[in-house]
Design a protein around this motif. Structure first.
Motif, PDB file in Angstrom:
ATOM      1  N   GLY A  22      -7.074   5.230  -3.121  1.00 50.59           N
ATOM      2  CA  GLY A  22      -6.585   3.997  -3.741  1.00 50.59           C
ATOM      3  C   GLY A  22      -5.925   3.065  -2.745  1.00 50.59           C
ATOM      4  O   GLY A  22      -5.157   2.189  -3.113  1.00 50.59           O
ATOM      5  N   PHE A  23      -6.237   3.260  -1.473  1.00 50.29           N
ATOM      6  CA  PHE A  23      -5.573   2.512  -0.423  1.00 50.29           C
ATOM      7  C   PHE A  23      -6.521   1.472   0.139  1.00 50.29           C
ATOM      8  O   PHE A  23      -7.627   1.794   0.570  1.00 50.29           O
ATOM      9  N   ARG A  24      -6.092   0.223   0.114  1.00 50.69           N
ATOM     10  CA  ARG A  24      -6.946  -0.843   0.640  1.00 50.69           C
ATOM     11  C   ARG A  24      -6.722  -1.007   2.140  1.00 50.69           C
ATOM     12  O   ARG A  24      -5.757  -1.628   2.554  1.00 50.69           O
ATOM     13  N   ALA A  25      -7.603  -0.419   2.915  1.00 50.39           N
ATOM     14  CA  ALA A  25      -7.459  -0.450   4.365  1.00 50.39           C
ATOM     15  C   ALA A  25      -7.739  -1.845   4.893  1.00 50.39           C
ATOM     16  O   ALA A  25      -8.670  -2.510   4.446  1.00 50.39           O
ATOM     17  N   GLU A  26      -6.927  -2.272   5.824  1.00 52.28           N
ATOM     18  CA  GLU A  26      -7.166  -3.550   6.492  1.00 52.28           C
ATOM     19  C   GLU A  26      -7.493  -3.264   7.940  1.00 52.28           C
ATOM     20  O   GLU A  26      -6.699  -3.487   8.830  1.00 52.28           O
TER      21      GLU A  26
ATOM     22  N   HIS B  52      -0.797   3.689   6.444  1.00 52.38           N
ATOM     23  CA  HIS B  52       0.487   3.001   6.533  1.00 52.38           C
ATOM     24  C   HIS B  52       0.440   1.692   5.752  1.00 52.38           C
ATOM     25  O   HIS B  52      -0.333   0.785   6.081  1.00 52.38           O
ATOM     26  N   CYS B  53       1.273   1.622   4.717  1.00 53.72           N
ATOM     27  CA  CYS B  53       1.273   0.429   3.868  1.00 53.72           C
ATOM     28  C   CYS B  53       2.112  -0.668   4.505  1.00 53.72           C
ATOM     29  O   CYS B  53       3.298  -0.476   4.781  1.00 53.72           O
ATOM     30  N   VAL B  54       1.507  -1.819   4.714  1.00 54.82           N
ATOM     31  CA  VAL B  54       2.217  -2.909   5.376  1.00 54.82           C
ATOM     32  C   VAL B  54       3.156  -3.632   4.416  1.00 54.82           C
ATOM     33  O   VAL B  54       3.978  -4.430   4.843  1.00 54.82           O
TER      34      VAL B  54
ATOM     35  N   VAL C  31      -2.868  -1.673   2.309  1.00 59.01           N
ATOM     36  CA  VAL C  31      -1.963  -1.787   1.174  1.00 59.01           C
ATOM     37  C   VAL C  31      -2.173  -0.597   0.250  1.00 59.01           C
ATOM     38  O   VAL C  31      -3.288  -0.322  -0.180  1.00 59.01           O
TER      39      VAL C  31
END
Lengths: 143, 143
Positions: B123-127, A96-98, A136
């Motif tokens: 390609g997803f920057r996990a937070e 899930h992109c914030v 992101v």
DNA sequence: AGTGTTCCTGCAAGTATTCGCAAAAAGTCG
DNA sequence: CGACTTTTTGCGAATACTTGCAGGAACACT
């Protein structure tokens, strides 16, 4: 076809040790025929539209129960309401992109490998039926 | 010491682009001095015990805000209430056993590696500041 | 079908969480 | 220290979700 679905649902419920009830079938039906996520009140509306009646509290109870059996996934994004989707036991994971709010699928492989590592290092058998990873996405990352 | 804490908290808030307010300091203080998880009403009680007054809605807003800044972690176990703990930006992950209810720590290494794999494949920057993994712990697994 | 046991559901509260808006406090600049 | 701008807060609802309990339905057995 509706019967096939219903039959499958009934079987799934039974093998999860649950009774096959009207409320559960209705909730399942609404979720199965809606694309994407649906809130509890959305489910309620769907049931009413199909000319059925289930109490609000029953919807919540059924949803929680189906979640526990792994038939339904519950997500909480930033919103005020939780949302639900039919996953019928398949693992189902979200990125899930914030930034843009977009939600995409995460491959189960990665999660399986992660679960394996957790088992190895902690002796803990993870039951990751449904993860929501915030972060992101690639597109938003570029800007 | 209290002042040192407060000073640190203020700095953390400022560097998160937030104003340093009484409500935030009080909530932070309660969380910092409670071990383990605290519910929203627990935080409220803590504030009142310290002879302060903050409105309920403010507590919720502050908690959500601190969660967004990464200073506080929000967990939802099976219970009806969400619980919060002060993590001050450190990543903090949980293994929650659905059998015995026990919650233990998950090493950040594993999560970091997982995040890396997600980045590579999607390609997803996990937070992933805070994960709660449900499953069965070693002890319960043996039985 | 009839009976008993256990699980589910509706109803009517109760608790948890969010929201809109106007007043108050925090940070900024001169 | 004011005057000004922007963020926070309190208050009073509104909404989201949960719970206790008593009646009703599902299932197993005969």
């Amino acid at each position: 076809m509706a019967e096939l679905h219903e039959h499958n649902t009934a079987t799934l419920l039974r093998s999860a040790g649950r009774r096959v009830t009207n409320a559960r079938l209705q909730v399942a039906h609404v979720l199965q025929h809606s694309r994407g996520h649906l809130s509890a009140s959305g489910v309620l509306a769907g049931v009413r539209q199909a000319d059925g009646h289930i109490d609000q509290s029953t919807v919540y109870r059924v949803l929680a129960d189906l979640r526990d059996t792994g038939l339904v996934a519950e997500s909480r994004f930033g919103n005020s309401e939780a949302t639900y989707e039919w996953i019928a036991g398949d693992d189902h994971h979200h990125l899930h992109c914030v930034e843009c709010g977009e939600t995409t699928q995460l491959s189960s492989d990665l999660v399986d490998r992660f679960d394996g590592a957790v088992l190895e290092q902690h002796g803990f058998r993870a039951e990751n039926r449904h993860m929501v990873i915030n972060g992101v996405c690639e597109r938003c990352s570029v800007e």
